[in-house]
Design a protein around this motif. Structure first.
Motif, PDB file in Angstrom:
ATOM      1  N   THR A 182      32.371  92.275  23.630  1.00 53.82           N
ATOM      2  CA  THR A 182      32.794  93.037  24.808  1.00 53.82           C
ATOM      3  C   THR A 182      33.967  93.951  24.462  1.00 53.82           C
ATOM      4  N   ALA A 183      34.199  94.923  25.317  1.00 53.98           N
ATOM      5  CA  ALA A 183      35.373  95.782  25.170  1.00 53.98           C
ATOM      6  C   ALA A 183      36.643  94.959  25.343  1.00 53.98           C
ATOM      7  N   GLN A 184      36.608  93.985  26.227  1.00 57.14           N
ATOM      8  CA  GLN A 184      37.762  93.118  26.439  1.00 57.14           C
ATOM      9  C   GLN A 184      38.136  92.390  25.150  1.00 57.14           C
ATOM     10  N   GLN A 185      37.139  91.958  24.403  1.00 54.54           N
ATOM     11  CA  GLN A 185      37.395  91.290  23.136  1.00 54.54           C
ATOM     12  C   GLN A 185      38.068  92.251  22.155  1.00 54.54           C
ATOM     13  N   VAL A 186      37.635  93.502  22.147  1.00 47.70           N
ATOM     14  CA  VAL A 186      38.272  94.507  21.282  1.00 47.70           C
ATOM     15  C   VAL A 186      39.723  94.703  21.706  1.00 47.70           C
ATOM     16  N   LEU A 187      39.964  94.791  22.989  1.00 43.01           N
ATOM     17  CA  LEU A 187      41.334  94.951  23.495  1.00 43.01           C
ATOM     18  C   LEU A 187      42.212  93.791  23.029  1.00 43.01           C
ATOM     19  N   GLU A 188      41.697  92.589  23.092  1.00 48.64           N
ATOM     20  CA  GLU A 188      42.459  91.419  22.663  1.00 48.64           C
ATOM     21  C   GLU A 188      42.712  91.452  21.157  1.00 48.64           C
ATOM     22  N   MET A 189      41.722  91.889  20.371  1.00 49.95           N
ATOM     23  CA  MET A 189      41.894  91.994  18.919  1.00 49.95           C
ATOM     24  C   MET A 189      42.921  93.063  18.565  1.00 49.95           C
ATOM     25  N   ALA A 190      42.991  94.106  19.389  1.00 52.46           N
ATOM     26  CA  ALA A 190      43.848  95.258  19.097  1.00 52.46           C
ATOM     27  C   ALA A 190      45.331  94.926  19.186  1.00 52.46           C
ATOM     28  N   GLY A 191      45.673  93.842  19.845  1.00 57.35           N
ATOM     29  CA  GLY A 191      47.064  93.405  19.906  1.00 57.35           C
ATOM     30  C   GLY A 191      48.005  94.460  20.453  1.00 57.35           C
ATOM     31  N   GLU A 192      48.989  94.830  19.662  1.00 51.34           N
ATOM     32  CA  GLU A 192      50.040  95.751  20.093  1.00 51.34           C
ATOM     33  C   GLU A 192      49.676  97.227  19.926  1.00 51.34           C
ATOM     34  N   SER A 193      48.433  97.525  19.586  1.00 54.51           N
ATOM     35  CA  SER A 193      48.044  98.937  19.427  1.00 54.51           C
ATOM     36  C   SER A 193      48.109  99.644  20.782  1.00 54.51           C
ATOM     37  N   ASN A 194      47.978 100.936  20.744  1.00 56.86           N
ATOM     38  CA  ASN A 194      47.998 101.707  21.997  1.00 56.86           C
ATOM     39  C   ASN A 194      46.584 102.062  22.455  1.00 56.86           C
ATOM     40  N   ILE A 195      45.605 101.215  22.143  1.00 56.58           N
ATOM     41  CA  ILE A 195      44.210 101.526  22.459  1.00 56.58           C
ATOM     42  C   ILE A 195      43.994 101.719  23.960  1.00 56.58           C
ATOM     43  N   ALA A 196      44.633 100.929  24.795  1.00 59.14           N
ATOM     44  CA  ALA A 196      44.448 101.080  26.244  1.00 59.14           C
ATOM     45  C   ALA A 196      44.928 102.453  26.704  1.00 59.14           C
ATOM     46  N   MET A 197      46.055 102.907  26.173  1.00 59.80           N
ATOM     47  CA  MET A 197      46.562 104.230  26.553  1.00 59.80           C
ATOM     48  C   MET A 197      45.641 105.324  26.035  1.00 59.80           C
ATOM     49  N   GLN A 198      45.128 105.170  24.820  1.00 59.08           N
ATOM     50  CA  GLN A 198      44.178 106.150  24.290  1.00 59.08           C
ATOM     51  C   GLN A 198      42.938 106.241  25.182  1.00 59.08           C
ATOM     52  N   VAL A 199      42.437 105.091  25.602  1.00 60.17           N
ATOM     53  CA  VAL A 199      41.253 105.055  26.467  1.00 60.17           C
ATOM     54  C   VAL A 199      41.561 105.714  27.805  1.00 60.17           C
ATOM     55  N   ALA A 200      42.709 105.408  28.391  1.00 52.53           N
ATOM     56  CA  ALA A 200      43.085 106.009  29.676  1.00 52.53           C
ATOM     57  C   ALA A 200      43.168 107.530  29.562  1.00 52.53           C
ATOM     58  N   GLU A 201      43.754 108.024  28.468  1.00 53.59           N
ATOM     59  CA  GLU A 201      43.877 109.471  28.280  1.00 53.59           C
ATOM     60  C   GLU A 201      42.508 110.133  28.091  1.00 53.59           C
ATOM     61  N   GLU A 202      41.623 109.485  27.342  1.00 54.52           N
ATOM     62  CA  GLU A 202      40.266 110.036  27.168  1.00 54.52           C
ATOM     63  C   GLU A 202      39.490 110.004  28.484  1.00 54.52           C
ATOM     64  N   ALA A 203      39.668 108.943  29.255  1.00 54.96           N
ATOM     65  CA  ALA A 203      39.009 108.860  30.561  1.00 54.96           C
ATOM     66  C   ALA A 203      39.512 109.958  31.484  1.00 54.96           C
ATOM     67  N   LEU A 204      40.802 110.249  31.406  1.00 57.42           N
ATOM     68  CA  LEU A 204      41.367 111.326  32.225  1.00 57.42           C
ATOM     69  C   LEU A 204      40.730 112.663  31.864  1.00 57.42           C
ATOM     70  N   LYS A 205      40.446 112.883  30.591  1.00 57.83           N
ATOM     71  CA  LYS A 205      39.745 114.112  30.186  1.00 57.83           C
ATOM     72  C   LYS A 205      38.366 114.187  30.822  1.00 57.83           C
ATOM     73  N   THR A 206      37.657 113.061  30.853  1.00 58.12           N
ATOM     74  CA  THR A 206      36.339 113.030  31.500  1.00 58.12           C
ATOM     75  C   THR A 206      36.476 113.348  32.989  1.00 58.12           C
ATOM     76  N   VAL A 207      37.449 112.721  33.633  1.00 55.33           N
ATOM     77  CA  VAL A 207      37.684 112.944  35.069  1.00 55.33           C
ATOM     78  C   VAL A 207      37.956 114.422  35.332  1.00 55.33           C
ATOM     79  N   ARG A 208      38.844 114.999  34.560  1.00 49.53           N
ATOM     80  CA  ARG A 208      39.185 116.413  34.759  1.00 49.53           C
ATOM     81  C   ARG A 208      37.990 117.314  34.478  1.00 49.53           C
ATOM     82  N   GLY A 209      37.159 116.923  33.526  1.00 49.03           N
ATOM     83  CA  GLY A 209      35.956 117.700  33.234  1.00 49.03           C
ATOM     84  C   GLY A 209      34.997 117.724  34.410  1.00 49.03           C
ATOM     85  N   VAL A 210      34.854 116.610  35.078  1.00 54.02           N
ATOM     86  CA  VAL A 210      33.970 116.557  36.246  1.00 54.02           C
ATOM     87  C   VAL A 210      34.579 117.325  37.414  1.00 54.02           C
ATOM     88  N   LEU A 211      35.874 117.226  37.584  1.00 56.08           N
ATOM     89  CA  LEU A 211      36.536 117.949  38.676  1.00 56.08           C
ATOM     90  C   LEU A 211      36.503 119.463  38.455  1.00 56.08           C
TER      91      LEU A 211
END
Length: 151
Positions: A99-128
């Motif tokens: 699962t993605a949750q498992q990847v998040l847990e493996m990622a530890g202190e990385s900034n993967i959640a912030m990277q994902v949020a920023e990429e999702a924001l690009k998708t959101v803005r693209g649709v808008l």
């Protein structure tokens, strides 16, 4: 209703976190569920000043990857995409995750959640597509904590 800020969330945990964080009234919570694309397309032609999209790491990862229907039967998390954003983890380890949750847990202190949020924001803005809507994306943990906020 004259609301200047509305939110669409993938479930009740993210809805509660977004409402509490921004102090939004219940009326500002739009019934989005897995259908982020439908909500965003509606807002493109019926703009409000601000929208927050909230959800768990897995659903927001799908949005970051360009999926607009976040249901598990219609879109999947691409582990290769996540592996490319986690150079500190062995690729094979990420690809072996269930699962993605498992990847998040493996990622530890990385900034993967912030990277994902920023990429999702690009998708959101693209649709808008330039609609007069300020957007942000919030990733919420299963316990209701905010783990990333872009926008």
């Amino acid at each position: 209703m004259g609301l200047s800020h509305v939110a669409g969330c993938t479930g009740s945990t993210s809805e509660d976190a977004v409402r509490a964080h921004f102090g939004l009234p219940l009326e500002a919570m739009l019934d989005m569920g897995d259908f982020a694309g439908g909500l965003l397309k509606y807002l493109r032609s019926h703009p409000v000043p601000r929208v927050t999209i909230g959800g768990g790491f897995g659903k927001i990862t799908k949005l970051a990857q360009g999926a607009l229907d976040l249901h598990s039967g219609r879109s999947q998390v691409e582990l290769e995409w996540l592996a490319a954003r986690l150079p500190g983890l062995p690729r094979e380890m990420v690809l072996a995750a269930n699962t993605a949750q498992q990847v998040l847990e493996m990622a530890g202190e990385s900034n993967i959640a912030m990277q994902v949020a920023e990429e999702a924001l690009k998708t959101v803005r693209g649709v808008l597509q330039g609609a007069a809507v300020k957007a942000d994306v919030m990733i919420v943990s299963r316990q209701g904590g905010i783990i990333a906020h872009a926008g």
